[in-house]
Design a protein around this motif. Structure first.
Motif, PDB file in Angstrom:
ATOM      1  N   ASP A  90       0.842  -1.200   0.000  1.00 17.04           N
ATOM      2  CA  ASP A  90       0.000   0.000   0.000  1.00 17.04           C
ATOM      3  C   ASP A  90       0.865   1.232   0.000  1.00 17.04           C
ATOM      4  OD1 ASP A  90      -2.635  -0.463  -0.432  1.00 17.04           O
ATOM      5  OD2 ASP A  90      -3.126  -0.880   1.659  1.00 17.04           O
ATOM      6  N   GLN A  91       2.172   1.002   0.232  1.00 14.72           N
ATOM      7  CA  GLN A  91       3.157   2.073   0.076  1.00 14.72           C
ATOM      8  C   GLN A  91       4.458   1.381  -0.299  1.00 14.72           C
ATOM      9  OE1 GLN A  91       4.021   4.153   3.738  1.00 14.72           O
ATOM     10  NE2 GLN A  91       4.140   2.272   4.950  1.00 14.72           N
ATOM     11  N   PRO A  92       5.420   2.127  -0.863  1.00 20.99           N
ATOM     12  CA  PRO A  92       6.674   1.460  -1.229  1.00 20.99           C
ATOM     13  C   PRO A  92       7.362   0.890   0.006  1.00 20.99           C
ATOM     14  CG  PRO A  92       6.524   3.632  -2.245  1.00 20.99           C
ATOM     15  CD  PRO A  92       5.402   3.549  -1.246  1.00 20.99           C
ATOM     16  N   LEU A  93       8.121  -0.180  -0.201  1.00 27.76           N
ATOM     17  CA  LEU A  93       8.897  -0.789   0.883  1.00 27.76           C
ATOM     18  C   LEU A  93      10.196  -0.006   1.052  1.00 27.76           C
ATOM     19  CD1 LEU A  93       9.101  -3.355   2.731  1.00 27.76           C
ATOM     20  CD2 LEU A  93      10.401  -4.389   0.865  1.00 27.76           C
ATOM     21  N   GLY A  94      10.583   0.252   2.284  1.00 28.65           N
ATOM     22  CA  GLY A  94      11.820   1.006   2.517  1.00 28.65           C
ATOM     23  C   GLY A  94      11.646   2.462   2.107  1.00 28.65           C
ATOM     24  N   LEU A  95      12.757   3.131   1.895  1.00 25.66           N
ATOM     25  CA  LEU A  95      12.703   4.558   1.605  1.00 25.66           C
ATOM     26  C   LEU A  95      13.269   4.913   0.235  1.00 25.66           C
ATOM     27  CD1 LEU A  95      14.029   5.693   5.113  1.00 25.66           C
ATOM     28  CD2 LEU A  95      11.642   5.555   4.372  1.00 25.66           C
TER      29      LEU A  95
END
Ligand code: URA
Ligand code: CA
Length: 433
Positions: A240-245
Protein backbone atom coordinates in the motif's frame (compact mmCIF):
# COMPACT_ATOMS: atom_id res chain seq x y z
CA UNK A 1 -6.31 -34.11 -30.84
CA UNK A 2 -8.04 -30.96 -32.04
CA UNK A 3 -7.68 -27.62 -30.27
CA UNK A 4 -11.35 -26.79 -30.84
CA UNK A 5 -12.38 -29.84 -28.79
CA UNK A 6 -10.09 -28.87 -25.94
CA UNK A 7 -11.45 -25.32 -25.90
CA UNK A 8 -14.96 -26.76 -25.75
CA UNK A 9 -13.98 -29.11 -22.93
CA UNK A 10 -12.56 -26.28 -20.82
CA UNK A 11 -15.43 -23.97 -21.77
CA UNK A 12 -17.86 -26.54 -20.35
CA UNK A 13 -15.90 -26.87 -17.14
CA UNK A 14 -14.16 -30.23 -17.52
CA UNK A 15 -10.67 -31.10 -16.39
CA UNK A 16 -7.96 -31.44 -19.03
CA UNK A 17 -5.44 -34.27 -18.94
CA UNK A 18 -1.69 -33.80 -18.89
CA UNK A 19 -1.46 -34.90 -22.55
CA UNK A 20 -4.10 -32.37 -23.55
CA UNK A 21 -2.31 -29.55 -21.74
CA UNK A 22 1.01 -30.54 -23.31
CA UNK A 23 -0.67 -30.51 -26.73
CA UNK A 24 -1.92 -26.96 -26.16
CA UNK A 25 1.34 -25.54 -24.83
CA UNK A 26 3.54 -27.26 -27.42
CA UNK A 27 1.15 -26.34 -30.24
CA UNK A 28 0.95 -22.71 -29.26
CA UNK A 29 4.72 -22.38 -28.77
CA UNK A 30 5.49 -23.93 -32.16
CA UNK A 31 2.83 -21.89 -33.94
CA UNK A 32 0.54 -24.73 -34.99
CA UNK A 33 -2.17 -23.36 -32.68
CA UNK A 34 -3.10 -19.80 -33.70
CA UNK A 35 -3.60 -16.82 -31.40
CA UNK A 36 -7.40 -16.83 -31.84
CA UNK A 37 -7.75 -20.37 -30.52
CA UNK A 38 -5.32 -19.74 -27.68
CA UNK A 39 -7.20 -16.54 -26.76
CA UNK A 40 -10.43 -18.46 -26.57
CA UNK A 41 -8.81 -21.16 -24.46
CA UNK A 42 -7.31 -18.59 -22.05
CA UNK A 43 -10.67 -16.93 -21.63
CA UNK A 44 -12.22 -20.33 -20.84
CA UNK A 45 -9.57 -20.84 -18.16
CA UNK A 46 -10.26 -17.35 -16.88
CA UNK A 47 -13.91 -18.25 -16.26
CA UNK A 48 -13.63 -21.97 -15.45
CA UNK A 49 -10.37 -22.03 -13.55
CA UNK A 50 -8.10 -25.04 -13.32
CA UNK A 51 -7.64 -27.82 -10.77
CA UNK A 52 -4.38 -28.04 -8.84
CA UNK A 53 -3.30 -30.91 -11.09
CA UNK A 54 -4.08 -29.03 -14.30
CA UNK A 55 -2.19 -26.00 -12.98
CA UNK A 56 0.85 -28.14 -12.14
CA UNK A 57 0.73 -29.76 -15.58
CA UNK A 58 0.44 -26.35 -17.24
CA UNK A 59 3.46 -25.15 -15.25
CA UNK A 60 5.64 -28.09 -16.24
CA UNK A 61 4.54 -27.89 -19.89
CA UNK A 62 5.79 -24.28 -19.91
CA UNK A 63 9.02 -25.29 -18.17
CA UNK A 64 9.62 -27.88 -20.91
CA UNK A 65 8.93 -25.38 -23.71
CA UNK A 66 12.50 -24.06 -23.50
CA UNK A 67 15.86 -24.40 -21.80
CA UNK A 68 16.24 -25.34 -18.15
CA UNK A 69 19.18 -24.17 -16.10
CA UNK A 70 21.06 -27.04 -14.53
CA UNK A 71 22.35 -26.09 -11.09
CA UNK A 72 23.03 -29.64 -9.97
CA UNK A 73 26.78 -28.90 -9.78
CA UNK A 74 26.07 -26.58 -6.87
CA UNK A 75 26.16 -28.23 -3.45
CA UNK A 76 23.06 -27.99 -1.31
CA UNK A 77 19.44 -27.00 -1.83
CA UNK A 78 19.11 -24.06 -4.22
CA UNK A 79 16.42 -21.74 -2.93
CA UNK A 80 15.18 -18.81 -4.95
CA UNK A 81 13.00 -15.91 -3.91
CA UNK A 82 10.42 -14.31 -6.14
CA UNK A 83 8.45 -11.15 -5.62
CA UNK A 84 5.27 -10.54 -7.58
CA UNK A 85 6.37 -7.00 -8.20
CA UNK A 86 6.89 -4.13 -5.86
CA UNK A 87 8.11 -0.59 -6.18
CA UNK A 88 11.76 -0.03 -5.35
CA UNK A 89 11.96 -3.54 -3.94
CA UNK A 90 15.41 -3.74 -2.39
CA UNK A 91 14.88 -7.16 -0.79
CA UNK A 92 16.86 -9.17 -3.36
CA UNK A 93 20.00 -7.05 -2.90
CA UNK A 94 19.82 -7.58 0.87
CA UNK A 95 18.76 -11.23 0.82
CA UNK A 96 21.42 -12.56 -1.56
CA UNK A 97 24.40 -11.80 0.73
CA UNK A 98 22.35 -12.17 3.93
CA UNK A 99 21.31 -15.79 3.46
CA UNK A 100 24.66 -16.64 1.82
CA UNK A 101 26.31 -15.44 5.04
CA UNK A 102 24.69 -18.34 6.91
CA UNK A 103 25.83 -20.80 4.25
CA UNK A 104 22.77 -21.04 2.00
CA UNK A 105 23.78 -21.17 -1.69
CA UNK A 106 22.28 -18.30 -3.71
CA UNK A 107 22.38 -18.77 -7.48
CA UNK A 108 20.57 -15.72 -8.75
CA UNK A 109 19.51 -15.39 -12.36
CA UNK A 110 18.12 -11.94 -12.84
CA UNK A 111 16.82 -9.85 -15.64
CA UNK A 112 17.01 -6.19 -16.48
CA UNK A 113 13.35 -5.95 -17.33
CA UNK A 114 10.92 -3.09 -17.53
CA UNK A 115 9.78 -1.20 -14.52
CA UNK A 116 10.01 1.66 -12.11
CA UNK A 117 13.66 1.00 -11.36
CA UNK A 118 16.15 -1.26 -13.08
CA UNK A 119 16.24 -5.00 -12.51
CA UNK A 120 18.46 -6.59 -9.88
CA UNK A 121 21.26 -6.83 -12.42
CA UNK A 122 21.17 -3.08 -13.11
CA UNK A 123 21.22 -2.37 -9.39
CA UNK A 124 24.33 -4.47 -8.79
CA UNK A 125 25.96 -2.92 -11.84
CA UNK A 126 25.78 0.48 -10.18
CA UNK A 127 28.78 -0.79 -8.20
CA UNK A 128 31.86 0.22 -10.29
CA UNK A 129 33.42 -2.77 -12.06
CA UNK A 130 30.64 -5.22 -11.16
CA UNK A 131 30.14 -7.71 -14.00
CA UNK A 132 26.88 -9.61 -14.19
CA UNK A 133 27.53 -11.30 -17.53
CA UNK A 134 29.59 -14.15 -16.14
CA UNK A 135 30.21 -17.56 -17.71
CA UNK A 136 28.22 -20.55 -16.53
CA UNK A 137 31.22 -22.31 -14.97
CA UNK A 138 32.35 -19.20 -13.08
CA UNK A 139 28.78 -18.80 -11.86
CA UNK A 140 28.66 -22.36 -10.52
CA UNK A 141 32.16 -22.20 -8.97
CA UNK A 142 31.41 -18.90 -7.34
CA UNK A 143 28.23 -20.20 -5.72
CA UNK A 144 30.15 -23.19 -4.39
CA UNK A 145 32.98 -21.05 -3.04
CA UNK A 146 31.42 -17.72 -2.06
CA UNK A 147 27.82 -19.03 -1.72
CA UNK A 148 26.41 -16.24 -3.87
CA UNK A 149 26.54 -15.24 -7.53
CA UNK A 150 24.35 -13.21 -9.84
CA UNK A 151 24.10 -13.48 -13.58
CA UNK A 152 22.06 -11.78 -16.26
CA UNK A 153 19.48 -13.36 -18.56
CA UNK A 154 20.69 -16.73 -19.89
CA UNK A 155 19.22 -19.21 -22.32
CA UNK A 156 15.77 -19.40 -23.78
CA UNK A 157 13.69 -19.92 -20.64
CA UNK A 158 9.94 -20.61 -20.83
CA UNK A 159 9.25 -19.31 -24.36
CA UNK A 160 5.67 -20.59 -23.93
CA UNK A 161 5.14 -18.24 -21.02
CA UNK A 162 6.54 -15.27 -22.95
CA UNK A 163 4.20 -15.89 -25.85
CA UNK A 164 1.16 -16.63 -23.67
CA UNK A 165 1.81 -13.63 -21.43
CA UNK A 166 1.93 -11.37 -24.49
CA UNK A 167 -1.46 -12.70 -25.54
CA UNK A 168 -2.97 -12.47 -22.04
CA UNK A 169 -1.91 -8.86 -21.85
CA UNK A 170 -4.15 -7.96 -24.82
CA UNK A 171 -7.04 -10.36 -24.17
CA UNK A 172 -7.93 -9.36 -20.59
CA UNK A 173 -6.74 -12.69 -19.19
CA UNK A 174 -3.80 -11.63 -17.02
CA UNK A 175 -5.76 -11.68 -13.81
CA UNK A 176 -6.46 -15.40 -13.53
CA UNK A 177 -5.03 -17.32 -10.57
CA UNK A 178 -4.04 -20.53 -12.43
CA UNK A 179 -2.53 -18.54 -15.30
CA UNK A 180 -0.55 -16.24 -13.00
CA UNK A 181 0.55 -19.04 -10.71
CA UNK A 182 1.78 -21.27 -13.55
CA UNK A 183 3.49 -18.33 -15.27
CA UNK A 184 5.47 -17.34 -12.19
CA UNK A 185 6.31 -20.86 -11.04
CA UNK A 186 7.40 -22.02 -14.51
CA UNK A 187 10.06 -19.31 -14.66
CA UNK A 188 11.44 -20.16 -11.20
CA UNK A 189 11.56 -23.88 -11.94
CA UNK A 190 13.19 -23.38 -15.34
CA UNK A 191 15.91 -21.31 -13.71
CA UNK A 192 16.91 -24.29 -11.61
CA UNK A 193 15.51 -23.71 -8.12
CA UNK A 194 14.89 -26.70 -5.86
CA UNK A 195 12.81 -24.62 -3.47
CA UNK A 196 11.04 -21.28 -3.74
CA UNK A 197 10.05 -18.47 -1.38
CA UNK A 198 7.34 -16.21 -2.78
CA UNK A 199 6.71 -12.66 -1.75
CA UNK A 200 3.16 -12.00 -2.89
CA UNK A 201 2.51 -8.28 -2.77
CA UNK A 202 -0.91 -6.95 -1.97
CA UNK A 203 -2.26 -3.43 -2.20
CA UNK A 204 -2.90 -0.53 -4.50
CA UNK A 205 0.50 -0.85 -6.17
CA UNK A 206 0.31 -4.62 -6.73
CA UNK A 207 -1.32 -7.18 -9.04
CA UNK A 208 -3.46 -8.40 -6.14
CA UNK A 209 -5.52 -5.62 -4.62
CA UNK A 210 -6.85 -7.44 -1.54
CA UNK A 211 -5.50 -9.98 0.94
CA UNK A 212 -8.01 -12.68 -0.05
CA UNK A 213 -6.98 -12.73 -3.70
CA UNK A 214 -3.31 -12.58 -2.74
CA UNK A 215 -3.81 -15.61 -0.50
CA UNK A 216 -5.53 -17.51 -3.30
CA UNK A 217 -2.59 -16.81 -5.61
CA UNK A 218 -0.12 -17.83 -2.92
CA UNK A 219 -1.96 -21.09 -2.15
CA UNK A 220 -2.10 -21.90 -5.86
CA UNK A 221 1.68 -21.48 -6.15
CA UNK A 222 2.47 -23.42 -2.96
CA UNK A 223 0.23 -26.19 -4.32
CA UNK A 224 2.09 -26.23 -7.65
CA UNK A 225 5.33 -26.52 -5.70
CA UNK A 226 3.97 -29.54 -3.80
CA UNK A 227 2.79 -31.19 -6.99
CA UNK A 228 6.13 -30.82 -8.77
CA UNK A 229 8.44 -31.51 -5.79
CA UNK A 230 9.68 -27.97 -5.23
CA UNK A 231 9.20 -26.96 -1.61
CA UNK A 232 7.45 -23.61 -1.69
CA UNK A 233 6.50 -21.08 1.00
CA UNK A 234 4.81 -17.73 0.59
CA UNK A 235 4.51 -14.45 2.43
CA UNK A 236 1.74 -11.95 1.71
CA UNK A 237 3.31 -8.53 2.15
CA UNK A 238 1.95 -5.03 1.98
CA UNK A 239 2.34 -2.78 -1.07
CA UNK A 240 0.00 0.00 0.00
CA UNK A 241 3.16 2.07 0.08
CA UNK A 242 6.67 1.46 -1.23
CA UNK A 243 8.90 -0.79 0.88
CA UNK A 244 11.82 1.01 2.52
CA UNK A 245 12.70 4.56 1.61
CA UNK A 246 14.81 4.36 -1.56
CA UNK A 247 13.50 4.06 -5.12
CA UNK A 248 16.30 4.07 -7.69
CA UNK A 249 19.31 1.91 -8.42
CA UNK A 250 22.26 3.48 -6.53
CA UNK A 251 19.87 4.65 -3.82
CA UNK A 252 18.63 1.10 -3.30
CA UNK A 253 22.16 -0.30 -3.20
CA UNK A 254 22.97 2.22 -0.46
CA UNK A 255 19.79 1.24 1.35
CA UNK A 256 20.73 -2.44 1.08
CA UNK A 257 24.20 -1.75 2.51
CA UNK A 258 22.63 0.11 5.43
CA UNK A 259 20.22 -2.78 6.00
CA UNK A 260 23.06 -5.33 6.02
CA UNK A 261 24.65 -3.17 8.72
CA UNK A 262 21.42 -3.26 10.71
CA UNK A 263 20.81 0.41 10.00
CA UNK A 264 18.19 0.14 7.29
CA UNK A 265 14.50 1.05 7.28
CA UNK A 266 12.61 -1.22 9.71
CA UNK A 267 10.00 -2.43 7.21
CA UNK A 268 12.67 -3.50 4.72
CA UNK A 269 14.68 -5.24 7.44
CA UNK A 270 11.60 -7.02 8.75
CA UNK A 271 10.55 -8.32 5.35
CA UNK A 272 14.11 -9.48 4.59
CA UNK A 273 14.24 -11.39 7.88
CA UNK A 274 10.81 -12.93 7.24
CA UNK A 275 11.64 -14.03 3.69
CA UNK A 276 15.24 -14.91 4.51
CA UNK A 277 14.33 -17.19 7.40
CA UNK A 278 12.06 -19.18 5.09
CA UNK A 279 14.90 -19.49 2.57
CA UNK A 280 17.19 -20.79 5.32
CA UNK A 281 14.62 -23.38 6.42
CA UNK A 282 13.92 -24.56 2.87
CA UNK A 283 17.69 -24.87 2.31
CA UNK A 284 17.73 -27.10 5.40
CA UNK A 285 20.17 -24.91 7.32
CA UNK A 286 17.68 -24.50 10.18
CA UNK A 287 14.75 -26.53 11.49
CA UNK A 288 12.40 -23.67 12.28
CA UNK A 289 11.90 -20.13 11.01
CA UNK A 290 12.57 -18.87 14.54
CA UNK A 291 15.98 -20.53 14.58
CA UNK A 292 16.69 -19.26 11.05
CA UNK A 293 15.74 -15.73 12.00
CA UNK A 294 18.18 -15.78 14.92
CA UNK A 295 20.96 -16.90 12.57
CA UNK A 296 20.20 -14.02 10.20
CA UNK A 297 19.99 -11.45 13.00
CA UNK A 298 23.34 -12.68 14.24
CA UNK A 299 25.17 -12.24 10.91
CA UNK A 300 23.79 -8.71 10.64
CA UNK A 301 24.92 -7.91 14.19
CA UNK A 302 28.41 -9.43 13.87
CA UNK A 303 29.16 -7.92 10.44
CA UNK A 304 29.31 -11.25 8.56
CA UNK A 305 26.44 -10.29 6.26
CA UNK A 306 28.25 -7.14 5.18
CA UNK A 307 31.52 -9.11 4.82
CA UNK A 308 29.69 -11.57 2.56
CA UNK A 309 28.46 -8.70 0.42
CA UNK A 310 32.05 -7.49 -0.04
CA UNK A 311 33.28 -10.98 -0.90
CA UNK A 312 30.51 -11.33 -3.46
CA UNK A 313 31.19 -7.93 -5.05
CA UNK A 314 34.92 -8.71 -5.34
CA UNK A 315 34.18 -12.11 -6.90
CA UNK A 316 32.13 -10.37 -9.59
CA UNK A 317 34.87 -7.85 -10.33
CA UNK A 318 33.36 -4.94 -8.43
CA UNK A 319 34.97 -2.29 -6.25
CA UNK A 320 34.08 -3.39 -2.72
CA UNK A 321 35.40 -0.19 -1.16
CA UNK A 322 32.04 1.43 -2.01
CA UNK A 323 30.50 -0.70 0.72
CA UNK A 324 32.45 1.14 3.42
CA UNK A 325 32.21 4.39 1.52
CA UNK A 326 28.87 4.52 -0.37
CA UNK A 327 29.55 8.16 -1.29
CA UNK A 328 31.81 6.72 -4.01
CA UNK A 329 28.73 5.46 -5.86
CA UNK A 330 27.40 7.56 -8.74
CA UNK A 331 25.63 10.69 -7.50
CA UNK A 332 22.93 12.71 -9.22
CA UNK A 333 23.63 16.36 -10.09
CA UNK A 334 20.62 17.79 -8.28
CA UNK A 335 18.92 17.02 -4.96
CA UNK A 336 15.54 18.68 -4.93
CA UNK A 337 13.27 18.57 -1.88
CA UNK A 338 9.52 18.12 -2.19
CA UNK A 339 7.89 20.12 0.60
CA UNK A 340 4.64 19.45 2.45
CA UNK A 341 1.97 21.99 1.58
CA UNK A 342 0.18 21.70 4.94
CA UNK A 343 0.06 19.96 8.34
CA UNK A 344 -1.28 16.43 8.86
CA UNK A 345 -0.45 12.73 8.77
CA UNK A 346 0.52 10.66 5.75
CA UNK A 347 -2.52 8.50 4.94
CA UNK A 348 -1.54 6.87 1.66
CA UNK A 349 1.36 6.68 -0.80
CA UNK A 350 0.33 5.27 -4.18
CA UNK A 351 3.24 2.93 -4.75
CA UNK A 352 2.59 2.55 -8.45
CA UNK A 353 2.41 6.23 -9.13
CA UNK A 354 5.47 7.09 -7.06
CA UNK A 355 7.32 4.33 -8.93
CA UNK A 356 6.34 5.98 -12.20
CA UNK A 357 7.74 9.27 -10.88
CA UNK A 358 11.10 7.51 -10.42
CA UNK A 359 10.86 5.97 -13.87
CA UNK A 360 10.27 9.28 -15.65
CA UNK A 361 13.38 10.61 -13.92
CA UNK A 362 15.25 7.81 -15.67
CA UNK A 363 15.58 5.26 -12.84
CA UNK A 364 13.71 2.57 -14.78
CA UNK A 365 12.83 1.47 -18.29
CA UNK A 366 9.65 2.49 -20.06
CA UNK A 367 10.59 0.35 -23.09
CA UNK A 368 13.21 -2.36 -23.39
CA UNK A 369 15.56 0.01 -25.23
CA UNK A 370 15.47 2.74 -22.57
CA UNK A 371 18.76 3.51 -20.86
CA UNK A 372 18.66 3.45 -17.06
CA UNK A 373 20.26 6.34 -15.17
CA UNK A 374 21.64 4.53 -12.14
CA UNK A 375 22.15 7.65 -10.03
CA UNK A 376 18.65 9.09 -10.07
CA UNK A 377 15.61 8.29 -7.97
CA UNK A 378 13.63 9.23 -4.89
CA UNK A 379 14.15 9.04 -1.16
CA UNK A 380 10.98 9.07 0.89
CA UNK A 381 11.23 10.86 4.22
CA UNK A 382 7.62 10.36 5.28
CA UNK A 383 5.64 7.16 5.23
CA UNK A 384 2.10 6.18 6.23
CA UNK A 385 1.37 7.27 9.81
CA UNK A 386 4.15 9.90 9.97
CA UNK A 387 3.25 13.37 11.12
CA UNK A 388 4.03 16.16 8.67
CA UNK A 389 4.27 19.93 9.19
CA UNK A 390 3.93 22.43 6.38
CA UNK A 391 7.36 22.91 4.78
CA UNK A 392 8.78 19.52 5.88
CA UNK A 393 10.61 17.58 3.19
CA UNK A 394 8.46 14.60 2.31
CA UNK A 395 10.61 13.31 -0.57
CA UNK A 396 14.02 14.18 -2.04
CA UNK A 397 14.31 13.95 -5.82
CA UNK A 398 17.78 12.86 -7.05
CA UNK A 399 17.92 14.10 -10.62
CA UNK A 400 20.32 14.75 -13.46
CA UNK A 401 18.02 17.38 -14.91
CA UNK A 402 17.23 20.68 -13.25
CA UNK A 403 13.57 20.96 -14.05
CA UNK A 404 11.58 18.21 -12.33
CA UNK A 405 8.12 19.82 -12.30
CA UNK A 406 6.57 16.72 -13.90
CA UNK A 407 8.10 14.44 -11.26
CA UNK A 408 7.14 16.73 -8.42
CA UNK A 409 3.55 16.88 -9.59
CA UNK A 410 3.36 13.07 -9.61
CA UNK A 411 4.79 12.88 -6.11
CA UNK A 412 2.16 15.30 -4.81
CA UNK A 413 -0.51 13.21 -6.53
CA UNK A 414 0.87 10.02 -4.96
CA UNK A 415 0.67 11.28 -1.38
CA UNK A 416 -2.61 11.67 0.55
CA UNK A 417 -2.79 13.32 3.96
CA UNK A 418 -5.22 13.15 6.83
CA UNK A 419 -5.80 15.70 9.58
CA UNK A 420 -6.17 12.94 12.16
CA UNK A 421 -3.67 10.25 13.22
CA UNK A 422 -3.24 7.31 10.86
CA UNK A 423 -2.12 3.82 11.94
CA UNK A 424 0.98 2.26 10.39
CA UNK A 425 -0.06 -0.44 7.91
CA UNK A 426 0.49 -4.13 8.60
CA UNK A 427 3.60 -5.34 6.74
CA UNK A 428 3.11 -9.11 6.67
CA UNK A 429 -0.53 -10.12 6.21
CA UNK A 430 -0.07 -13.88 6.12
CA UNK A 431 2.51 -16.64 5.82
CA UNK A 432 1.67 -19.75 3.86
CA UNK A 433 3.59 -22.99 4.18
N1 URA B 1 3.91 -12.12 -13.23
C1 URA B 1 4.18 -13.13 -14.08
O1 URA B 1 5.32 -13.47 -14.33
N2 URA B 1 3.13 -13.75 -14.68
C2 URA B 1 1.88 -13.40 -14.45
O2 URA B 1 1.00 -14.02 -15.01
C3 URA B 1 1.60 -12.33 -13.57
C4 URA B 1 2.66 -11.72 -12.97
CA1 CA C 1 13.26 0.43 -1.60
Amino acid sequence: MRMVDLIEKKRDGSELTKEEINFIIEGYTSGSIPDYQMSSFLMSVFFRGMTAEETANMTMAMVHSGDQIDLSAIDGVKVDKHSTGGVGDTTTIVLAPLVAAVGVPVAKLSGRGLGHTGGTVDKFESIPGFRSEIEADQFINQVNEVKVAVTGPTGNLTPADKKIYGLRDVTATVNSIPLMASSIMSKKIASGSDAIVLDVKVGAGAFMKDVDSAKKLAYAMVEIGKNVSRDTMAVISDMDQPLGLAIGNVLEVKEAIATLRGEGPKDLEELCLTLGSKMVVLAKHAKTVEEARKMLEEVIANGKALEKFKEFVIAQGGDASVIDDPLKLAAAKYEIPVLAKGDGYVAKIEADSIGTAAMILGAGRATKDSVVDLAVGLMLHKKIGDEVKKGDTIVTIYSNRENVDDVMERIYESYSFSLTKVAEPVLVHAEIH
